[in-house]
Design a protein around this motif. Structure first.
Motif, PDB file in Angstrom:
ATOM      1  N   LEU A   1     -13.869  10.697  -1.070  1.00 56.83           N
ATOM      2  CA  LEU A   1     -12.631  10.809  -0.293  1.00 56.83           C
ATOM      3  C   LEU A   1     -11.964   9.442  -0.158  1.00 56.83           C
ATOM      4  O   LEU A   1     -10.755   9.303  -0.360  1.00 56.83           O
ATOM      5  N   LEU A   2     -12.741   8.437   0.153  1.00 57.19           N
ATOM      6  CA  LEU A   2     -12.193   7.082   0.284  1.00 57.19           C
ATOM      7  C   LEU A   2     -11.659   6.571  -1.050  1.00 57.19           C
ATOM      8  O   LEU A   2     -10.628   5.886  -1.090  1.00 57.19           O
ATOM      9  N   ALA A   3     -12.317   6.938  -2.146  1.00 55.64           N
ATOM     10  CA  ALA A   3     -11.845   6.527  -3.475  1.00 55.64           C
ATOM     11  C   ALA A   3     -10.494   7.179  -3.781  1.00 55.64           C
ATOM     12  O   ALA A   3      -9.592   6.531  -4.322  1.00 55.64           O
ATOM     13  N   VAL A   4     -10.338   8.441  -3.409  1.00 59.51           N
ATOM     14  CA  VAL A   4      -9.057   9.123  -3.625  1.00 59.51           C
ATOM     15  C   VAL A   4      -7.980   8.494  -2.745  1.00 59.51           C
ATOM     16  O   VAL A   4      -6.843   8.290  -3.178  1.00 59.51           O
ATOM     17  N   GLU A   5      -8.328   8.161  -1.509  1.00 63.38           N
ATOM     18  CA  GLU A   5      -7.368   7.493  -0.630  1.00 63.38           C
ATOM     19  C   GLU A   5      -6.915   6.164  -1.230  1.00 63.38           C
ATOM     20  O   GLU A   5      -5.730   5.829  -1.200  1.00 63.38           O
ATOM     21  N   ASP A   6      -7.852   5.408  -1.792  1.00 68.82           N
ATOM     22  CA  ASP A   6      -7.490   4.160  -2.475  1.00 68.82           C
ATOM     23  C   ASP A   6      -6.549   4.432  -3.642  1.00 68.82           C
ATOM     24  O   ASP A   6      -5.588   3.698  -3.865  1.00 68.82           O
ATOM     25  N   MET A   7      -6.820   5.497  -4.401  1.00 72.08           N
ATOM     26  CA  MET A   7      -5.947   5.851  -5.526  1.00 72.08           C
ATOM     27  C   MET A   7      -4.531   6.127  -5.029  1.00 72.08           C
ATOM     28  O   MET A   7      -3.558   5.697  -5.646  1.00 72.08           O
ATOM     29  N   LEU A   8      -4.421   6.858  -3.922  1.00 70.61           N
ATOM     30  CA  LEU A   8      -3.098   7.191  -3.381  1.00 70.61           C
ATOM     31  C   LEU A   8      -2.360   5.941  -2.918  1.00 70.61           C
ATOM     32  O   LEU A   8      -1.141   5.842  -3.058  1.00 70.61           O
ATOM     33  N   GLU A   9      -3.096   4.987  -2.359  1.00 72.00           N
ATOM     34  CA  GLU A   9      -2.487   3.745  -1.882  1.00 72.00           C
ATOM     35  C   GLU A   9      -2.009   2.867  -3.034  1.00 72.00           C
ATOM     36  O   GLU A   9      -0.991   2.203  -2.943  1.00 72.00           O
ATOM     37  N   GLU A  10      -2.766   2.877  -4.128  1.00 72.12           N
ATOM     38  CA  GLU A  10      -2.497   1.951  -5.222  1.00 72.12           C
ATOM     39  C   GLU A  10      -1.622   2.532  -6.322  1.00 72.12           C
ATOM     40  O   GLU A  10      -0.971   1.790  -7.050  1.00 72.12           O
ATOM     41  N   ASP A  11      -1.597   3.859  -6.461  1.00 74.27           N
ATOM     42  CA  ASP A  11      -0.909   4.493  -7.582  1.00 74.27           C
ATOM     43  C   ASP A  11       0.301   5.274  -7.073  1.00 74.27           C
ATOM     44  O   ASP A  11       0.190   6.442  -6.708  1.00 74.27           O
ATOM     45  N   ASP A  12       1.467   4.613  -7.075  1.00 73.60           N
ATOM     46  CA  ASP A  12       2.691   5.258  -6.592  1.00 73.60           C
ATOM     47  C   ASP A  12       3.022   6.498  -7.410  1.00 73.60           C
ATOM     48  O   ASP A  12       3.547   7.481  -6.879  1.00 73.60           O
ATOM     49  N   GLU A  13       2.712   6.462  -8.689  1.00 74.64           N
ATOM     50  CA  GLU A  13       3.015   7.602  -9.554  1.00 74.64           C
ATOM     51  C   GLU A  13       2.213   8.842  -9.119  1.00 74.64           C
ATOM     52  O   GLU A  13       2.744   9.946  -9.066  1.00 74.64           O
ATOM     53  N   LEU A  14       0.958   8.648  -8.793  1.00 72.49           N
ATOM     54  CA  LEU A  14       0.122   9.746  -8.310  1.00 72.49           C
ATOM     55  C   LEU A  14       0.653  10.271  -6.984  1.00 72.49           C
ATOM     56  O   LEU A  14       0.791  11.477  -6.794  1.00 72.49           O
ATOM     57  N   PHE A  15       0.952   9.377  -6.065  1.00 72.70           N
ATOM     58  CA  PHE A  15       1.462   9.787  -4.755  1.00 72.70           C
ATOM     59  C   PHE A  15       2.755  10.585  -4.928  1.00 72.70           C
ATOM     60  O   PHE A  15       2.918  11.664  -4.358  1.00 72.70           O
ATOM     61  N   ASP A  16       3.674  10.060  -5.738  1.00 68.24           N
ATOM     62  CA  ASP A  16       4.949  10.746  -5.969  1.00 68.24           C
ATOM     63  C   ASP A  16       4.750  12.100  -6.632  1.00 68.24           C
ATOM     64  O   ASP A  16       5.452  13.065  -6.320  1.00 68.24           O
ATOM     65  N   TYR A  17       3.788  12.179  -7.541  1.00 71.33           N
ATOM     66  CA  TYR A  17       3.476  13.435  -8.220  1.00 71.33           C
ATOM     67  C   TYR A  17       3.069  14.505  -7.200  1.00 71.33           C
ATOM     68  O   TYR A  17       3.534  15.645  -7.265  1.00 71.33           O
ATOM     69  N   LEU A  18       2.237  14.150  -6.257  1.00 69.52           N
ATOM     70  CA  LEU A  18       1.792  15.093  -5.237  1.00 69.52           C
ATOM     71  C   LEU A  18       2.932  15.454  -4.290  1.00 69.52           C
ATOM     72  O   LEU A  18       3.119  16.623  -3.936  1.00 69.52           O
ATOM     73  N   VAL A  19       3.720  14.467  -3.882  1.00 68.98           N
ATOM     74  CA  VAL A  19       4.872  14.734  -3.006  1.00 68.98           C
ATOM     75  C   VAL A  19       5.854  15.667  -3.716  1.00 68.98           C
ATOM     76  O   VAL A  19       6.351  16.633  -3.129  1.00 68.98           O
ATOM     77  N   ASN A  20       6.116  15.412  -4.987  1.00 69.34           N
ATOM     78  CA  ASN A  20       7.048  16.243  -5.744  1.00 69.34           C
ATOM     79  C   ASN A  20       6.572  17.689  -5.834  1.00 69.34           C
ATOM     80  O   ASN A  20       7.391  18.613  -5.800  1.00 69.34           O
ATOM     81  N   ALA A  21       5.269  17.894  -5.935  1.00 66.99           N
ATOM     82  CA  ALA A  21       4.726  19.254  -5.991  1.00 66.99           C
ATOM     83  C   ALA A  21       5.102  20.022  -4.724  1.00 66.99           C
ATOM     84  O   ALA A  21       5.470  21.198  -4.780  1.00 66.99           O
ATOM     85  N   ALA A  22       5.040  19.366  -3.576  1.00 66.71           N
ATOM     86  CA  ALA A  22       5.408  20.007  -2.313  1.00 66.71           C
ATOM     87  C   ALA A  22       6.924  20.166  -2.215  1.00 66.71           C
ATOM     88  O   ALA A  22       7.428  21.206  -1.784  1.00 66.71           O
ATOM     89  N   GLU A  23       7.679  19.141  -2.621  1.00 62.27           N
ATOM     90  CA  GLU A  23       9.138  19.211  -2.542  1.00 62.27           C
ATOM     91  C   GLU A  23       9.692  20.349  -3.394  1.00 62.27           C
ATOM     92  O   GLU A  23      10.656  21.001  -3.003  1.00 62.27           O
ATOM     93  N   GLU A  24       9.081  20.616  -4.522  1.00 60.56           N
ATOM     94  CA  GLU A  24       9.523  21.724  -5.368  1.00 60.56           C
ATOM     95  C   GLU A  24       9.404  23.053  -4.633  1.00 60.56           C
ATOM     96  O   GLU A  24      10.235  23.938  -4.816  1.00 60.56           O
ATOM     97  N   LYS A  25       8.406  23.188  -3.797  1.00 61.91           N
ATOM     98  CA  LYS A  25       8.226  24.435  -3.038  1.00 61.91           C
ATOM     99  C   LYS A  25       9.285  24.566  -1.953  1.00 61.91           C
ATOM    100  O   LYS A  25       9.714  25.669  -1.650  1.00 61.91           O
ATOM    101  N   LEU A  26       9.715  23.468  -1.370  1.00 64.26           N
ATOM    102  CA  LEU A  26      10.778  23.512  -0.365  1.00 64.26           C
ATOM    103  C   LEU A  26      12.047  24.063  -0.998  1.00 64.26           C
ATOM    104  O   LEU A  26      12.697  24.944  -0.471  1.00 64.26           O
TER     105      LEU A  26
END
Length: 92
Positions: free
Chosen positions: A62-87
Motif C-alpha cells: 500500500l505504501l509503495a502504491v502511495e509513493d507511485m501516486l506521489e511520484e508519477d503524475d501520469e498514473l495519478f491523472d490516469y486514475l482521476v480521468n477514469a473517475a471523471e469519465e464516469k461523471l
C-alpha cells in the motif's frame, strides 16, 4: 498504463461537497486491490486517500502504491480521468 487495471470508477458532484470520485484498481504483480477516493472543489487540485479495496493486505505494498501516486503524475491523472469519465457519462 500497462501495469494498472481499472476495476471500477465513479464520480459525483454536489454543491456542498464538490467533486468526489472513487477508483478501484489493481497493480499488475501485486496481490492487493485498492480504492482511491479523490476530492476537489473545482477539478483542478485533487486531494486523495488510498485504501485496500476488499480486505486488508500488505501495508508495504500500500505504501509503495502511495509513493507511485506521489511520484508519477501520469498514473495519478490516469486514475482521476477514469473517475471523471464516469461523471460525464452519468450527467448526459
Amino acid at each position: 498504463m500497462d501495469n494498472v487495471k481499472i476495476l471500477g470508477a465513479s464520480m459525483d458532484y454536489t454543491k456542498e461537497n464538490g467533486f468526489v470520485g472513487r477508483i478501484q484498481f489493481e497493480i499488475v504483480g501485486q496481490q492487493n486491490q485498492y480504492e482511491m477516493t479523490i476530492h476537489s472543489r473545482k477539478r483542478t487540485e485533487w486531494g486523495y486517500g488510498l485504501f485496500f479495496l476488499n480486505e486488508s493486505g500488505d501495508e508495504d505494498e500500500l505504501l509503495a502504491v502511495e509513493d507511485m501516486l506521489e511520484e508519477d503524475d501520469e498514473l495519478f491523472d490516469y486514475l482521476v480521468n477514469a473517475a471523471e469519465e464516469k461523471l460525464v457519462l452519468e450527467h448526459h
